[in-house]
Every structure is written in C-alpha cells, then in structure tokens.
Design an enzyme around this catalytic site. Structure first.
Site, PDB file in Angstrom:
ATOM      1  N   ARG A 105       0.761  -1.674   0.021  1.00  0.00           N
ATOM      2  CA  ARG A 105      -0.228   0.186  -0.512  1.00  0.00           C
ATOM      3  C   ARG A 105       0.884   1.320  -0.273  1.00  0.00           C
ATOM      4  O   ARG A 105       2.509   1.454   0.188  1.00  0.00           O
ATOM      5  CB  ARG A 105      -0.771  -0.053   1.020  1.00  0.00           C
ATOM      6  CG  ARG A 105      -1.879  -1.055   1.023  1.00  0.00           C
ATOM      7  CD  ARG A 105      -2.310  -1.300   2.964  1.00  0.00           C
ATOM      8  NE  ARG A 105      -3.611  -2.421   2.772  1.00  0.00           N
ATOM      9  CZ  ARG A 105      -3.175  -3.859   2.752  1.00  0.00           C
ATOM     10  NH1 ARG A 105      -2.219  -4.243   4.131  1.00  0.00           N
ATOM     11  NH2 ARG A 105      -4.379  -4.286   3.067  1.00  0.00           N
ATOM     12  N   LYS A 130      -1.938  -1.122   6.962  1.00  0.00           N
ATOM     13  CA  LYS A 130      -2.999  -1.218   7.775  1.00  0.00           C
ATOM     14  C   LYS A 130      -3.890  -1.979   9.125  1.00  0.00           C
ATOM     15  O   LYS A 130      -4.560  -1.438   9.384  1.00  0.00           O
ATOM     16  CB  LYS A 130      -3.696  -2.248   6.450  1.00  0.00           C
ATOM     17  CG  LYS A 130      -5.467  -1.657   6.302  1.00  0.00           C
ATOM     18  CD  LYS A 130      -6.630  -1.577   4.982  1.00  0.00           C
ATOM     19  CE  LYS A 130      -7.419  -1.025   5.323  1.00  0.00           C
ATOM     20  NZ  LYS A 130      -8.074  -1.712   3.654  1.00  0.00           N
ATOM     21  N   HIS A 190      -4.686   2.737  -5.171  1.00  0.00           N
ATOM     22  CA  HIS A 190      -4.239   1.678  -4.174  1.00  0.00           C
ATOM     23  C   HIS A 190      -5.104   0.513  -5.606  1.00  0.00           C
ATOM     24  O   HIS A 190      -5.340  -0.227  -4.775  1.00  0.00           O
ATOM     25  CB  HIS A 190      -5.658   2.006  -3.241  1.00  0.00           C
ATOM     26  CG  HIS A 190      -5.849   0.172  -2.349  1.00  0.00           C
ATOM     27  ND1 HIS A 190      -4.932   0.286  -1.559  1.00  0.00           N
ATOM     28  CD2 HIS A 190      -7.256  -0.597  -2.519  1.00  0.00           C
ATOM     29  CE1 HIS A 190      -4.840  -0.918  -0.486  1.00  0.00           C
ATOM     30  NE2 HIS A 190      -6.475  -1.149  -1.785  1.00  0.00           N
ATOM     31  N   ARG A 193      -2.557  -1.931  -6.226  1.00  0.00           N
ATOM     32  CA  ARG A 193      -2.500  -3.551  -5.101  1.00  0.00           C
ATOM     33  C   ARG A 193      -3.592  -4.167  -6.091  1.00  0.00           C
ATOM     34  O   ARG A 193      -3.132  -5.854  -5.725  1.00  0.00           O
ATOM     35  CB  ARG A 193      -2.809  -3.359  -4.081  1.00  0.00           C
ATOM     36  CG  ARG A 193      -3.097  -4.014  -3.042  1.00  0.00           C
ATOM     37  CD  ARG A 193      -3.073  -3.420  -1.618  1.00  0.00           C
ATOM     38  NE  ARG A 193      -3.500  -4.839  -0.544  1.00  0.00           N
ATOM     39  CZ  ARG A 193      -2.660  -5.200  -0.106  1.00  0.00           C
ATOM     40  NH1 ARG A 193      -1.151  -5.938  -0.237  1.00  0.00           N
ATOM     41  NH2 ARG A 193      -3.231  -6.717   1.112  1.00  0.00           N
ATOM     42  N   TRP A 216      -2.960 -10.135   3.739  1.00  0.00           N
ATOM     43  CA  TRP A 216      -4.424 -10.439   4.424  1.00  0.00           C
ATOM     44  C   TRP A 216      -4.739 -11.556   5.727  1.00  0.00           C
ATOM     45  O   TRP A 216      -4.228 -12.608   5.457  1.00  0.00           O
ATOM     46  CB  TRP A 216      -5.486 -11.095   2.992  1.00  0.00           C
ATOM     47  CG  TRP A 216      -5.410  -9.360   2.906  1.00  0.00           C
ATOM     48  CD1 TRP A 216      -6.654  -8.293   2.269  1.00  0.00           C
ATOM     49  CD2 TRP A 216      -4.822  -9.776   0.973  1.00  0.00           C
ATOM     50  NE1 TRP A 216      -6.269  -7.509   1.222  1.00  0.00           N
ATOM     51  CE2 TRP A 216      -5.294  -8.302  -0.216  1.00  0.00           C
ATOM     52  CE3 TRP A 216      -4.406  -9.932   0.356  1.00  0.00           C
ATOM     53  CZ2 TRP A 216      -4.974  -8.134  -0.947  1.00  0.00           C
ATOM     54  CZ3 TRP A 216      -4.064 -10.212  -0.473  1.00  0.00           C
ATOM     55  CH2 TRP A 216      -4.237  -9.051  -1.973  1.00  0.00           C
ATOM     56  N   TYR A 225     -10.192 -12.488  -5.888  1.00  0.00           N
ATOM     57  CA  TYR A 225      -9.442 -12.408  -7.273  1.00  0.00           C
ATOM     58  C   TYR A 225      -9.257 -13.568  -7.597  1.00  0.00           C
ATOM     59  O   TYR A 225      -8.481 -13.801  -8.875  1.00  0.00           O
ATOM     60  CB  TYR A 225      -7.976 -11.835  -6.948  1.00  0.00           C
ATOM     61  CG  TYR A 225      -7.927 -10.890  -6.471  1.00  0.00           C
ATOM     62  CD1 TYR A 225      -7.696  -9.783  -7.222  1.00  0.00           C
ATOM     63  CD2 TYR A 225      -7.797 -10.452  -5.027  1.00  0.00           C
ATOM     64  CE1 TYR A 225      -7.992  -7.805  -6.846  1.00  0.00           C
ATOM     65  CE2 TYR A 225      -7.411  -9.008  -4.412  1.00  0.00           C
ATOM     66  CZ  TYR A 225      -7.492  -8.561  -4.978  1.00  0.00           C
ATOM     67  OH  TYR A 225      -7.060  -6.964  -4.288  1.00  0.00           O
TER      68      TYR A 225
END
Length: 265
Positions: A105, A130, A190, A193, A216, A225
């Site tokens: 990020r 994040k 973003h 990403r 994640w 995805y």
C-alpha cells in the site's frame, strides 16, 4: 466533506438523525452508495474509538452501511501500467513500479526505511501496515531493481522527493496528471495493489499464497481475485470434450406414461 454536517456538534450530539442527514445530503449530491458508505464507515470508526478507546462518550448510534454498493473491480493491463509509469515523474514512477512488484500500500511504501530492507536476502519488513501487524515482504527482481535505483538518495527512507521523505498523500497533483497523460480513467493508487493481486492470480499464484504475500488476515479478502485463475477447473472443463468422447454415459431416453399409452393404442 463531513464538516458541514458535524462541524458544530459535540460527539454526544451525533445521533441517528444526524447520521441520516449525512446520507440524505450526499445522495442528493448524486453520490453513489459506495461513496456514502465511506463517509458512514469513517463516522462509525471515529465514534467507536471515542467510546471504546478514549472513553469520551458512553454510547453511539448504530450505523448501517447502505445496500446496493457495487464492488469495484479496477486493475491495469501490462500495457496500461507501462503507459502510467512512462507518464510519471521519476519519484512517482518508483512508487508505482514498487507497488506493482510487491502489492504494498502507499503508506507502506512511503514509510519504508533502509534499516528494514535486506537486498541480499531480497526481503523487506513493514512496520506500518493497514491492520497494524508487521510483516515481511519478499522482493522479486523488479522490486529489487527499484530499490537499487533509490540507494544513496536518503540515509533513512527508501523513497523520497527532492531529498526529503514523502509525507503527503501519493494521489497528489502529480498522480492526477500522470493518470491523465497515460489516457487512463477511474484509477487510484490503491488500484495498483488490485492490479498486483490480479496479475498474480492470472499467473497461477494460489489464493493461499496470495493471502500471505499481501498480508491479508482472512481468505475472504482474497477470494475476490479467484475469478482470474481457472487452472483448477481445466480438468473439469475437459471432461465433456468431443475428442475424448465426452465421457458422458448414454442413457436410454424414457418416455412419459401418456406417450407410452398413445404408442400402445
């Protein structure tokens, strides 16, 4: 953006009616549910922090996000990415290339320090993530090449602008101009990403591998995805190919009772 609604209020004055006025006001402006939901999520997050961490208020209104939000699915092709890089000034091009190579990020990239990079082992360690959990990032050849190009520009930070750390939002005027010059629309930093993750799935990276690469916490965040990879379905798709006889059992066609009676008559 929220100041016209909340600027004159204290925290304990923000109730359900106030929140609803934000919803109505933004919808009247023509904003989509996704945009309004970003405002609602921000209000909810701040109120929860004021109640749970700072203990400034005892209760908060229940804030539900609007239905009908369409999931954004914007990513770049290789050709689009190259056009964007060519349109960027050098400092921004380095950020874009590193984002496309690692999936990091914007804040993770601009806050990256040389003390957390090992080019020999091709690894970087992020402390500003994040979800607040530090993680290691394997560096492929593209990422290493970007970092090698930044060596010597600053003693502490990897990415800089005119010899100083980048402390502002990456989506600045330079970003807007580069996007326009590249002939792209509806693209945010973003989305790089998302592009990185989409490219990985198209290349055959599994969802579990992608989850670990991108940092994640849940598999659910990566499943979006899954549509980019079909290798796991290739065998299933080939089962009915004509070249292999379709592998379909030929059953006798059964007639209905009424058809049998007509045939007997």
């Amino acid at each position: 953006m929220l100041d016209p609604y909340l600027g004159t209020l204290t925290l304990n004055q923000i109730n359900g009616d106030v929140v609803w006025s934000v919803v109505q006001g933004e919808l009247r402006k023509g904003n989509k549910p996704a945009t309004v939901n970003r405002y609602l999520a921000l209000i909810r997050s701040l109120l929860r922090m004021a109640r749970d961490e700072w203990q400034w208020i005892d209760s908060i209104p229940k804030i539900r996000l609007l239905p009908g939000e369409v999931e954004r699915d914007r990513w770049l092709t290789r050709e689009e990415a190259e056009r964007l890089i060519q349109a960027c000034p050098p400092h921004l091009a380095a950020l874009v290339k590193f984002a496309l190579a690692t999936g990091c990020r914007a804040r993770e990239i601009t806050g990256l320090e040389w003390g957390r990079v090992d080019l020999a082992r091709r690894t970087a360690w992020l402390n500003q993530t994040k979800n607040g959990t530090p993680r290691g990032v394997p560096l492929n050849s593209d990422a290493v090449a970007v970092l090698e190009g930044e060596v010597g520009k600053h003693a502490q930070y990897c990415f800089t602008f005119r010899g100083k750390p980048i402390t502002w939002q990456v989506s600045s005027t330079a970003w807007v101009k580069a996007v326009a010059a590249a002939g792209l629309t509806d693209i945010r930093f973003h989305d790089l990403r998302h592009t990185w993750a989409s490219w990985h799935r198209q290349a055959g990276t599994s969802c579990d591998e992608l989850k670990d690469l991108g940092g994640w916490k849940s598999r659910q965040m990566v499943d979006r995805y899954a549509k980019f990879a079909t290798e796991n379905l290739a065998v299933a798709a080939s089962r009915i190919e004509q070249a292999v006889g379709g592998n379909v059992v030929q059953f006798v066609t059964f007639s209905s009772r009424s058809e049998i009676k007509k045939a007997c008559a």
